[in-house]
Write a protein that holds these residues in place. Structure first.
Motif, mmCIF file in Angstrom:
data_model
loop_
_atom_site.group_PDB
_atom_site.id
_atom_site.type_symbol
_atom_site.label_atom_id
_atom_site.label_comp_id
_atom_site.label_asym_id
_atom_site.label_seq_id
_atom_site.Cartn_x
_atom_site.Cartn_y
_atom_site.Cartn_z
ATOM 1 N N ARG A 59 0.842 -1.193 0.000
ATOM 2 C CA ARG A 59 0.000 0.000 0.000
ATOM 3 C C ARG A 59 0.879 1.245 0.000
ATOM 4 N N ASP B 33 3.331 -2.987 7.644
ATOM 5 C CA ASP B 33 2.195 -3.776 8.119
ATOM 6 C C ASP B 33 2.080 -3.590 9.630
ATOM 7 N N THR B 34 1.508 -2.439 10.037
ATOM 8 C CA THR B 34 1.355 -2.129 11.465
ATOM 9 C C THR B 34 -0.054 -1.589 11.709
ATOM 10 N N PRO B 35 -0.524 -1.634 12.956
ATOM 11 C CA PRO B 35 -1.838 -1.056 13.280
ATOM 12 C C PRO B 35 -1.906 0.439 12.944
ATOM 13 N N THR B 36 -0.812 1.158 13.152
ATOM 14 C CA THR B 36 -0.799 2.594 12.850
ATOM 15 C C THR B 36 -0.941 2.833 11.352
ATOM 16 N N GLU C 130 -2.360 0.926 9.217
ATOM 17 C CA GLU C 130 -3.739 0.567 8.879
ATOM 18 C C GLU C 130 -4.691 1.724 9.201
ATOM 19 N N ALA C 131 -4.511 2.324 10.355
ATOM 20 C CA ALA C 131 -5.379 3.431 10.773
ATOM 21 C C ALA C 131 -5.199 4.646 9.858
ATOM 22 N N TRP D 19 -4.130 4.582 6.702
ATOM 23 C CA TRP D 19 -4.707 4.179 5.420
ATOM 24 C C TRP D 19 -6.228 4.368 5.423
ATOM 25 N N ASN D 20 -6.870 3.898 6.497
ATOM 26 C CA ASN D 20 -8.332 3.966 6.597
ATOM 27 C C ASN D 20 -8.848 5.401 6.723
ATOM 28 N N TRP E 73 5.494 3.768 10.888
ATOM 29 C CA TRP E 73 4.400 3.198 10.094
ATOM 30 C C TRP E 73 4.671 3.145 8.591
ATOM 31 N N LYS F 242 -4.443 8.156 -0.825
ATOM 32 C CA LYS F 242 -4.027 6.835 -1.274
ATOM 33 C C LYS F 242 -3.566 6.897 -2.727
#
Length: 124
Positions: free
Chosen positions: A2, A19-22, A24-25, A27-28, A99, A122
């Motif tokens: 991504r 590939d981390t929770p941060t 992902e957040a 990106w979202n 991140w 994105k």
């Protein structure tokens, strides 16, 4: 992989997300806008993201590493010395989640002034 595009004043940086929770957040939350702040050779800006500190969080970063400052809900991009750096390290104000990685030369951020418009979106 991504990827994001960050337009920071006149500087455009593309970033690969880890590939981390941060990551992902962030990106979202895209797309979002913000305003630049500077602190020594660091640009940081607020985001609509709130995350917890990850176990791998750290204060000293390498050029090109993209950090998330938990206490300020902000993306931080260090590209040189800050007021608390020791020697030539890039030391941020607090432990940050790493991140992503900038694909361009983050030293371009030297031209960014506080208050510059920012857009994060994105790619693809």
């Amino acid at each position: 992989m991504r990827q994001l595009k960050m337009t920071i004043g006149s500087v455009v940086l593309e970033a690969e997300l880890l590939d981390t929770p941060t990551a992902e957040a962030i990106w979202n939350a895209c797309p979002f806008t913000s305003k630049a702040n500077t602190w020594g050779e660091e640009v940081y800006f607020s985001t609509p993201v709130q995350v917890n500190r990850e176990p791998s969080a750290r204060e000293v970063v390498q050029p090109g590493e993209l950090a998330f400052w938990i206490e300020g809900d902000s993306i931080a991009i260090g590209f040189g010395r800050t007021p608390i750096s020791q020697g030539n390290e890039i030391r941020l104000a607090a432990k940050t989640n790493i991140w992503g990685k900038a694909k361009g030369d983050v030293k371009q951020l030297k031209s960014v002034k506080s208050g510059a418009a920012i857009k994060v979106e994105k790619i693809g």
